[in-house]
Scaffold this active site. Structure first.
Site, PDB file in Angstrom:
ATOM      1  N   GLY A 190     -13.874 -42.507  11.363  1.00  0.00           N
ATOM      2  CA  GLY A 190     -14.359 -43.392  10.311  1.00  0.00           C
ATOM      3  C   GLY A 190     -15.645 -44.089  10.691  1.00  0.00           C
ATOM      4  O   GLY A 190     -16.640 -43.471  11.053  1.00  0.00           O
ATOM      5  N   GLY A 191     -15.616 -45.415  10.616  1.00  0.00           N
ATOM      6  CA  GLY A 191     -16.803 -46.201  10.935  1.00  0.00           C
ATOM      7  C   GLY A 191     -17.292 -45.984  12.347  1.00  0.00           C
ATOM      8  O   GLY A 191     -18.499 -46.071  12.624  1.00  0.00           O
TER       9      GLY A 191
ATOM     10  N   GLY B 254     -45.692 -19.051   5.294  1.00  0.00           N
ATOM     11  CA  GLY B 254     -45.482 -20.488   5.224  1.00  0.00           C
ATOM     12  C   GLY B 254     -45.044 -21.089   6.543  1.00  0.00           C
ATOM     13  O   GLY B 254     -45.306 -22.262   6.815  1.00  0.00           O
ATOM     14  N   ALA B 255     -44.388 -20.282   7.383  1.00  0.00           N
ATOM     15  CA  ALA B 255     -43.939 -20.789   8.684  1.00  0.00           C
ATOM     16  C   ALA B 255     -45.135 -21.150   9.566  1.00  0.00           C
ATOM     17  O   ALA B 255     -45.056 -22.081  10.373  1.00  0.00           O
ATOM     18  CB  ALA B 255     -43.058 -19.761   9.378  1.00  0.00           C
TER      19      ALA B 255
END
Length: 514
Positions: free
Chosen positions: A169-170, A404-405
């Site tokens: 959890g937290g 694009g790389a």
């Protein structure tokens, strides 16, 4: 007065010794150190100064009024690592399973506020079972205060979380808000809901380790940046990491005197890296050859192996390295690699650490899994991180850099300060074979000998648009260098840019891709 002083000394000794011997034996039987043993490994000898050791909870429900140990299950204070101050808090699993209540949280808030005020790193040694159920909503509010402080201090001081027990959890959320997560295999777990809840809700039976153990988070989820077989080796590497980080974002990383010559020739690189772009090699070996004394501290070594990220020194100065790894998936960029690289670049930029990008990338990984998984937005995270970074940025292209790389891997067009390349570099929209198949598709299909015609056109495309000097002729690469001069070239460039100052636009904050 002497009686009171004696009483004080006895009380402090009882607090330091902790709960009964049986609780300590249970901790040791699990292969775990006690909270103060951990602090002895982490901090310089005799440097720890404890705060709020006398703190006790005020809860009265469910018999809690009869169980009010001092420290309330968390030891907090400050000390030194390599002579530099750090703030630290450490859960004591022997008390309430390390669970967080109101008083427990108040101590952590205190230490976090002191870390921010003093401008020093914050280290948490996590061995706690989440919110203390007996204290209800006040325990939850305590976690809220921790989360708020984690975010407020993000990019201001280094925050390091060391996972040394079951954290749910937290207790799992706070660490992932920090800069670094260390885990010890076999004793540490992180999950939002534990195995019992998973079984109750989904019917699935799974062990705590398989659900959220160190191996899972080190190789599958990417939550853990560093995984170790034992606590001592883990805490020693926390100390080593701190030696490479500034105390806060207003300082430069600590420099050291370098024994490794700045002009050391890298002769072995001629044989280490094949000139043929499709032949794999180990980029880690390249990094170890060019950095000081071959010492490289890699982040997320077990996750997204097609991209290498880590810290090293050049002439004693800390530098972040981002590098494609041709030995893994040919070094392509995919969803995991993009997230890994983006996070690391943002970290370096926040703490004034220059960036060197070693490029040998064939492109982004194609396929429906990547496209449906959001490679567009995940790849944009890496692009955004580079574009936003204001620290010194140097690009070195070893071999291929396609499509694009090439742009995303810190090209000059997105703000790299300097770009270098080896004479084996190939920079293009795509590989010559793919380009020829697109441009000359009809011509090749109509040829009497399609294979021979394709080969001619591939060679023609390579000679015209992919020769090693094409980008340099257009000012997109600053110099073509002899691989043997890589270390010396990078050191000279980093020395030039050390005082770089780049003011960004005035805005509240950017809106990076999700």
């Amino acid at each position: 007065m002497s009686d009171r002083v004696t009483e004080l000394a006895l009380l402090k000794e009882n607090i330091r010794s902790g709960p009964d011997a049986e609780a300590t034996a249970r901790q040791h039987s699990k292969g775990k150190l006690t909270v103060r043993e951990r602090l002895e490994v982490l901090l310089d000898p005799d440097s720890f100064v404890e705060v709020e050791a006398f703190r006790r909870h005020r809860a009265t429900d469910f018999g809690m009024q009869h169980r009010r140990p001092h420290t309330d299950g968390v030891v907090a204070g400050w000390g030194r690592v390599h002579g530099r101050r750090v703030m630290v808090f450490a859960h004591d699993f022997r008390m309430f399973g390390g669970a967080l209540g109101e008083a427990h949280a108040a101590k952590i808030h205190k230490v976090m506020d002191l870390a921010e005020a003093a401008g020093v790193p914050l280290i948490s040694l996590n061995d706690g079972a989440g919110a203390r159920i007996q204290e209800g909503v006040t325990a939850l509010a305590g976690y809220g205060g921790i989360f708020q402080r984690n975010v407020r201090m993000s990019g201001v001081i280094p925050q390091i979380s060391v996972m040394l027990g079951p954290c749910a959890g937290g207790a799992a959320y706070s660490p992932v808000l920090t800069d670094f997560v260390f885990m010890v295999n076999g004793i540490a777990q992180m999950f939002i809901t534990g195995p019992d809840v998973v079984k109750a809700v989904t019917g699935e039976e799974i062990s705590a380790d398989c659900l959220g153990g160190a191996r899972v988070h080190g190789t599958v989820s990417g939550v853990a940046g560093f995984v170790y077989p034992d606590e001592v080796s883990c805490l020693e590497d926390v100390r080593f990491l701190l030696s490479m980080l500034p105390s806060n974002n207003q300082e430069l990383p600590p420099s050291v005197a370098a024994a490794d010559p700045t002009d050391r020739s890298n002769d072995c690189l001629l044989d280490l890296v094949p000139s043929e772009p499709s032949i794999p090699y180990d980029m880690s070996a390249v990094i170890e050859e060019i950095v000081d004394d071959g010492e490289f501290f890699e982040f997320h070594a077990g996750w997204a192996g097609n991209l290498i990220c880590g810290l090293a020194r050049f002439d004693g100065e800390v530098t972040g390295i981002v590098a494609n790894q041709p030995r893994h998936l040919a070094g392509v960029l995919d969803i995991k690699a993009s997230e890994k690289g983006a996070r690391f670049i943002q970290l370096c930029d926040a703490f004034n650490i220059p960036l060197v990008s070693l490029v040998d990338v064939p492109g982004f990984l194609p396929g429906t899994d990547q496209e449906h998984g959001g490679i567009i937005r995940h790849g944009a995270k890496l692009l955004y991180a580079y574009c936003a970074a204001t620290v010194p940025r140097i690009q070195l292209i070893l071999r291929k850099a396609y499509g694009g790389a090439y742009i995303v891997m810190d090209s000059r067009s997105i703000g790299a300060d300097l770009s270098f390349a080896w004479p084996t570099n190939e920079i293009a929209v795509m590989g010559a074979e793919g380009a020829a198949n697109v441009i000359f598709r009809r011509e090749i299909a109509a040829a009497a000998d399609p294979a021979a015609q394709r080969a001619r056109r591939v060679e023609e495309y390579r000679n015209i648009l992919m020769h090693p000097y094409y980008a340099a002729e257009r000012g997109l690469v600053d110099d073509i260098i002899d691989p043997r001069e890589t270390r010396a070239t990078l050191i000279r460039a980093l020395a030039l840019l050390r005082a770089k100052h780049a003011a960004g636009p005035q805005r509240k904050h950017g809106n990076p891709p999700m």
